[in-house]
Design a protein around this motif. Structure first.
Motif, PDB file in Angstrom:
ATOM      1  N   ARG A   1       2.954 -14.621   4.492  1.00  0.00           N
ATOM      2  CA  ARG A   1       2.135 -13.941   3.478  1.00  0.00           C
ATOM      3  C   ARG A   1       2.448 -12.455   3.386  1.00  0.00           C
ATOM      4  N   ALA A   2       3.652 -12.060   3.749  1.00  0.00           N
ATOM      5  CA  ALA A   2       3.981 -10.633   3.767  1.00  0.00           C
ATOM      6  C   ALA A   2       5.261 -10.359   2.996  1.00  0.00           C
ATOM      7  N   VAL A   3       5.223  -9.314   2.175  1.00  0.00           N
ATOM      8  CA  VAL A   3       6.414  -8.858   1.475  1.00  0.00           C
ATOM      9  C   VAL A   3       6.581  -7.367   1.718  1.00  0.00           C
ATOM     10  N   ARG A   4       7.791  -6.916   1.648  1.00  0.00           N
ATOM     11  CA  ARG A   4       8.094  -5.492   1.834  1.00  0.00           C
ATOM     12  C   ARG A   4       9.126  -5.073   0.793  1.00  0.00           C
ATOM     13  N   TRP A   5       9.164  -3.763   0.545  1.00  0.00           N
ATOM     14  CA  TRP A   5      10.136  -3.177  -0.356  1.00  0.00           C
ATOM     15  C   TRP A   5      11.005  -2.207   0.427  1.00  0.00           C
ATOM     16  N   SER A   6      12.226  -2.044  -0.017  1.00  0.00           N
ATOM     17  CA  SER A   6      13.116  -1.048   0.564  1.00  0.00           C
ATOM     18  C   SER A   6      12.621   0.329   0.132  1.00  0.00           C
ATOM     19  N   GLU A   7      12.390   1.193   1.093  1.00  0.00           N
ATOM     20  CA  GLU A   7      11.891   2.535   0.771  1.00  0.00           C
ATOM     21  C   GLU A   7      12.902   3.300  -0.077  1.00  0.00           C
ATOM     22  N   GLN A   8      14.174   3.157   0.233  1.00  0.00           N
ATOM     23  CA  GLN A   8      15.211   3.851  -0.535  1.00  0.00           C
ATOM     24  C   GLN A   8      15.254   3.354  -1.975  1.00  0.00           C
ATOM     25  N   ALA A   9      15.099   2.041  -2.177  1.00  0.00           N
ATOM     26  CA  ALA A   9      15.132   1.474  -3.529  1.00  0.00           C
ATOM     27  C   ALA A   9      13.943   1.958  -4.353  1.00  0.00           C
TER      28      ALA A   9
ATOM     29  N   LYS B   1      12.202   4.763  -3.895  1.00  0.00           N
ATOM     30  CA  LYS B   1      12.389   6.193  -4.188  1.00  0.00           C
ATOM     31  C   LYS B   1      13.456   6.403  -5.255  1.00  0.00           C
ATOM     32  N   ALA B   2      14.527   5.610  -5.215  1.00  0.00           N
ATOM     33  CA  ALA B   2      15.578   5.726  -6.228  1.00  0.00           C
ATOM     34  C   ALA B   2      15.026   5.351  -7.603  1.00  0.00           C
ATOM     35  N   TRP B   3      14.202   4.291  -7.669  1.00  0.00           N
ATOM     36  CA  TRP B   3      13.604   3.890  -8.945  1.00  0.00           C
ATOM     37  C   TRP B   3      12.693   4.994  -9.462  1.00  0.00           C
ATOM     38  N   ARG B   4      11.880   5.557  -8.570  1.00  0.00           N
ATOM     39  CA  ARG B   4      10.958   6.633  -8.962  1.00  0.00           C
ATOM     40  C   ARG B   4      11.717   7.855  -9.475  1.00  0.00           C
ATOM     41  N   ASP B   5      12.795   8.206  -8.791  1.00  0.00           N
ATOM     42  CA  ASP B   5      13.555   9.388  -9.188  1.00  0.00           C
ATOM     43  C   ASP B   5      14.337   9.176 -10.484  1.00  0.00           C
ATOM     44  N   ALA B   6      14.609   7.914 -10.841  1.00  0.00           N
ATOM     45  CA  ALA B   6      15.343   7.628 -12.072  1.00  0.00           C
ATOM     46  C   ALA B   6      14.438   7.600 -13.302  1.00  0.00           C
ATOM     47  N   LEU B   7      13.129   7.659 -13.097  1.00  0.00           N
ATOM     48  CA  LEU B   7      12.211   7.654 -14.237  1.00  0.00           C
ATOM     49  C   LEU B   7      12.361   8.941 -15.041  1.00  0.00           C
ATOM     50  N   PRO B   8      12.177   8.862 -16.356  1.00  0.00           N
ATOM     51  CA  PRO B   8      12.229  10.092 -17.153  1.00  0.00           C
ATOM     52  C   PRO B   8      11.054  10.994 -16.801  1.00  0.00           C
ATOM     53  N   GLU B   9      11.238  12.257 -16.984  1.00  0.00           N
ATOM     54  CA  GLU B   9      10.181  13.220 -16.682  1.00  0.00           C
ATOM     55  C   GLU B   9       8.997  13.004 -17.615  1.00  0.00           C
TER      56      GLU B   9
ATOM     57  N   ILE C   1       0.836  -1.202   0.000  1.00  0.00           N
ATOM     58  CA  ILE C   1       0.000   0.000   0.000  1.00  0.00           C
ATOM     59  C   ILE C   1       0.876   1.259   0.000  1.00  0.00           C
ATOM     60  N   ALA C   2       1.950   1.240   0.777  1.00  0.00           N
ATOM     61  CA  ALA C   2       2.851   2.393   0.822  1.00  0.00           C
ATOM     62  C   ALA C   2       3.557   2.585  -0.520  1.00  0.00           C
ATOM     63  N   VAL C   3       3.958   1.485  -1.165  1.00  0.00           N
ATOM     64  CA  VAL C   3       4.603   1.578  -2.485  1.00  0.00           C
ATOM     65  C   VAL C   3       3.619   2.159  -3.496  1.00  0.00           C
ATOM     66  N   CYS C   4       2.369   1.702  -3.440  1.00  0.00           N
ATOM     67  CA  CYS C   4       1.335   2.230  -4.343  1.00  0.00           C
ATOM     68  C   CYS C   4       1.171   3.734  -4.170  1.00  0.00           C
ATOM     69  N   SER C   5       1.125   4.188  -2.929  1.00  0.00           N
ATOM     70  CA  SER C   5       0.931   5.623  -2.698  1.00  0.00           C
ATOM     71  C   SER C   5       2.179   6.425  -3.052  1.00  0.00           C
ATOM     72  N   MET C   6       3.366   5.852  -2.850  1.00  0.00           N
ATOM     73  CA  MET C   6       4.602   6.563  -3.210  1.00  0.00           C
ATOM     74  C   MET C   6       4.710   6.755  -4.721  1.00  0.00           C
TER      75      MET C   6
ATOM     76  N   THR D   1      14.109  -3.346 -13.970  1.00  0.00           N
ATOM     77  CA  THR D   1      14.666  -2.250 -13.166  1.00  0.00           C
ATOM     78  C   THR D   1      13.846  -1.975 -11.906  1.00  0.00           C
ATOM     79  N   PHE D   2      12.623  -2.527 -11.833  1.00  0.00           N
ATOM     80  CA  PHE D   2      11.765  -2.280 -10.671  1.00  0.00           C
ATOM     81  C   PHE D   2      12.340  -2.998  -9.451  1.00  0.00           C
ATOM     82  N   PRO D   3      12.346  -2.350  -8.278  1.00  0.00           N
ATOM     83  CA  PRO D   3      12.918  -2.980  -7.072  1.00  0.00           C
ATOM     84  C   PRO D   3      12.197  -4.271  -6.705  1.00  0.00           C
ATOM     85  N   LYS D   4      12.959  -5.269  -6.340  1.00  0.00           N
ATOM     86  CA  LYS D   4      12.410  -6.565  -5.951  1.00  0.00           C
ATOM     87  C   LYS D   4      11.881  -6.495  -4.520  1.00  0.00           C
TER      88      LYS D   4
END
Length: 98
Positions: free
Chosen positions: A66-74, A76-84, A34-39, A56-59
């Motif tokens: 039944r729980a998975v999590r993503w690194s918040e830094q990873a 955000k880094a993926w989001r910031d690397a996207l083209p404008e 849910i946090a990844v979706c909102s970010m 390129t999407f963070p694993k």
């Protein structure tokens, strides 16, 4: 029986010059789907599509049965690397012939 009372204390005020604790200084937060979706502003389905199709999407990391999590830094880094985003040029007006 004695009644148990719980004191409700106001939250502590952070001081401006207080440094983060050394135990948390270099740690990375793990965030849920849910946090990844909102970010990123995308749906759960799109997240799972990106996991399958975008190398390129963070694993995600499994943290429970039944729980998975993503690194918040990873994420955000993926989001910031996207083209404008560049909006498309406005479409020409359609002229109807009568």
């Amino acid at each position: 029986m004695s009644k148990r009372t719980t004191a409700i204390l106001p939250p502590r005020k952070a001081t401006a010059d207080a440094a983060p604790s050394p135990a948390r200084a270099g740690t990375d937060r793990m965030v849920d789907l849910i946090a990844v979706c909102s970010m990123l502003g995308i749906s759960k389905t799109t997240i799972y599509d990106k996991l399958r199709n975008d190398p390129t999407f963070p694993k995600s990391k499994k943290v429970g049965i039944r729980a998975v999590r993503w690194s918040e830094q990873a994420v955000k880094a993926w989001r910031d690397a996207l083209p404008e985003y560049e909006p498309m040029s406005p479409a020409k007006a359609i002229v109807r012939r009568t």
